[in-house]
Design a protein around this motif. Structure first.
Motif, PDB file in Angstrom:
ATOM      1  N   LYS A 182      11.190 -43.392   4.462  1.00  0.00           N
ATOM      2  CA  LYS A 182      10.343 -42.249   4.137  1.00  0.00           C
ATOM      3  C   LYS A 182      10.519 -41.929   2.664  1.00  0.00           C
ATOM      4  O   LYS A 182      11.639 -41.772   2.183  1.00  0.00           O
ATOM      5  CB  LYS A 182      10.776 -41.061   5.008  1.00  0.00           C
ATOM      6  CG  LYS A 182      10.016 -39.791   4.786  1.00  0.00           C
ATOM      7  CD  LYS A 182      10.364 -38.821   5.924  1.00  0.00           C
ATOM      8  CE  LYS A 182      10.935 -37.537   5.437  1.00  0.00           C
ATOM      9  NZ  LYS A 182      11.183 -36.590   6.535  1.00  0.00           N
TER      10      LYS A 182
ATOM     11  N   HIS B 204       1.374 -32.212  15.370  1.00  0.00           N
ATOM     12  CA  HIS B 204       2.447 -32.414  14.392  1.00  0.00           C
ATOM     13  C   HIS B 204       3.812 -32.419  15.073  1.00  0.00           C
ATOM     14  O   HIS B 204       4.706 -33.151  14.664  1.00  0.00           O
ATOM     15  CB  HIS B 204       2.412 -31.318  13.328  1.00  0.00           C
ATOM     16  CG  HIS B 204       1.276 -31.445  12.366  1.00  0.00           C
ATOM     17  ND1 HIS B 204      -0.014 -31.701  12.747  1.00  0.00           N
ATOM     18  CD2 HIS B 204       1.246 -31.360  11.024  1.00  0.00           C
ATOM     19  CE1 HIS B 204      -0.793 -31.750  11.688  1.00  0.00           C
ATOM     20  NE2 HIS B 204      -0.051 -31.545  10.614  1.00  0.00           N
TER      21      HIS B 204
ATOM     22  N   LYS C  84      -1.570 -40.013  11.539  1.00  0.00           N
ATOM     23  CA  LYS C  84      -2.094 -39.143  12.595  1.00  0.00           C
ATOM     24  C   LYS C  84      -3.551 -39.480  12.898  1.00  0.00           C
ATOM     25  O   LYS C  84      -3.943 -39.614  14.069  1.00  0.00           O
ATOM     26  CB  LYS C  84      -1.951 -37.678  12.154  1.00  0.00           C
ATOM     27  CG  LYS C  84      -2.454 -36.643  13.115  1.00  0.00           C
ATOM     28  CD  LYS C  84      -2.234 -35.244  12.520  1.00  0.00           C
ATOM     29  CE  LYS C  84      -2.652 -34.127  13.405  1.00  0.00           C
ATOM     30  NZ  LYS C  84      -4.084 -34.022  13.645  1.00  0.00           N
TER      31      LYS C  84
ATOM     32  N   LEU D 280       8.388 -39.875  13.874  1.00  0.00           N
ATOM     33  CA  LEU D 280       8.562 -40.565  12.589  1.00  0.00           C
ATOM     34  C   LEU D 280      10.004 -40.442  12.115  1.00  0.00           C
ATOM     35  O   LEU D 280      10.605 -41.425  11.654  1.00  0.00           O
ATOM     36  CB  LEU D 280       7.602 -40.007  11.536  1.00  0.00           C
ATOM     37  CG  LEU D 280       6.140 -40.414  11.679  1.00  0.00           C
ATOM     38  CD1 LEU D 280       5.268 -39.573  10.751  1.00  0.00           C
ATOM     39  CD2 LEU D 280       5.956 -41.898  11.406  1.00  0.00           C
TER      40      LEU D 280
ATOM     41  N   TYR E 194       5.756 -35.919  13.773  1.00  0.00           N
ATOM     42  CA  TYR E 194       6.834 -35.937  12.776  1.00  0.00           C
ATOM     43  C   TYR E 194       8.230 -36.146  13.363  1.00  0.00           C
ATOM     44  O   TYR E 194       9.033 -36.884  12.778  1.00  0.00           O
ATOM     45  CB  TYR E 194       6.738 -34.716  11.867  1.00  0.00           C
ATOM     46  CG  TYR E 194       5.509 -34.816  10.989  1.00  0.00           C
ATOM     47  CD1 TYR E 194       5.467 -35.698   9.912  1.00  0.00           C
ATOM     48  CD2 TYR E 194       4.356 -34.091  11.280  1.00  0.00           C
ATOM     49  CE1 TYR E 194       4.326 -35.834   9.128  1.00  0.00           C
ATOM     50  CE2 TYR E 194       3.211 -34.219  10.499  1.00  0.00           C
ATOM     51  CZ  TYR E 194       3.206 -35.095   9.436  1.00  0.00           C
ATOM     52  OH  TYR E 194       2.071 -35.244   8.675  1.00  0.00           O
TER      53      TYR E 194
ATOM     54  N   GLY F 199       1.675 -38.985   6.447  1.00  0.00           N
ATOM     55  CA  GLY F 199       1.636 -38.535   7.827  1.00  0.00           C
ATOM     56  C   GLY F 199       0.234 -38.300   8.362  1.00  0.00           C
ATOM     57  O   GLY F 199      -0.084 -38.673   9.493  1.00  0.00           O
TER      58      GLY F 199
ATOM     59  N   TYR G 136       5.332 -43.434   4.339  1.00  0.00           N
ATOM     60  CA  TYR G 136       6.202 -44.203   5.221  1.00  0.00           C
ATOM     61  C   TYR G 136       5.962 -45.693   5.019  1.00  0.00           C
ATOM     62  O   TYR G 136       4.825 -46.128   4.830  1.00  0.00           O
ATOM     63  CB  TYR G 136       5.933 -43.825   6.682  1.00  0.00           C
ATOM     64  CG  TYR G 136       6.221 -42.368   6.944  1.00  0.00           C
ATOM     65  CD1 TYR G 136       7.481 -41.952   7.349  1.00  0.00           C
ATOM     66  CD2 TYR G 136       5.241 -41.394   6.752  1.00  0.00           C
ATOM     67  CE1 TYR G 136       7.759 -40.608   7.561  1.00  0.00           C
ATOM     68  CE2 TYR G 136       5.510 -40.049   6.962  1.00  0.00           C
ATOM     69  CZ  TYR G 136       6.769 -39.665   7.366  1.00  0.00           C
ATOM     70  OH  TYR G 136       7.051 -38.347   7.563  1.00  0.00           O
TER      71      TYR G 136
END
Length: 95
Positions: free
Chosen positions: A58, A40, A27, A47, A44, A23, A68
């Motif tokens: 995931k 975040h 980002k 995602l 998230y 993640g 991912y």
């Protein structure tokens, strides 16, 4: 792909371009592209939406870190999008 937001499409492209990114790596890539902080609370949930739609898998690196990858469907969706874009924008397109 038509039902995704632009941000979700960008997430797919970043995941496609990196090798099993976590993640934070995703980002950082998006922050460099958007030239602003990605929170975040935005990253998230989007995602997770891509996972729920079957476009992204995931996995877990450790108890705190997930990675991912694109699913076969996710790769097909990106290819279909690129073909659709090619119908409208040729390779020799100059802005």
């Amino acid at each position: 792909m038509y039902d995704l937001t632009g941000f979700q499409r960008d997430l797919l492209y970043v995941i496609a371009g990196l090798d099993e990114p976590h993640g934070l790596a995703i980002k950082e890539e998006l922050e460099a592209y958007y030239e602003k902080e990605i929170h975040h609370g935005r990253l998230y949930p989007n995602l997770d939406t891509l996972v729920e739609k079957g476009l992204v898998d995931k996995g877990q690196i450790d108890r705190r870190t997930n990675y991912y990858t694109l699913t076969r469907r996710g790769r097909r969706e990106i290819q279909a999008r690129r073909e659709w874009e090619a119908d409208y924008i040729s390779e020799d397109f100059e802005a």
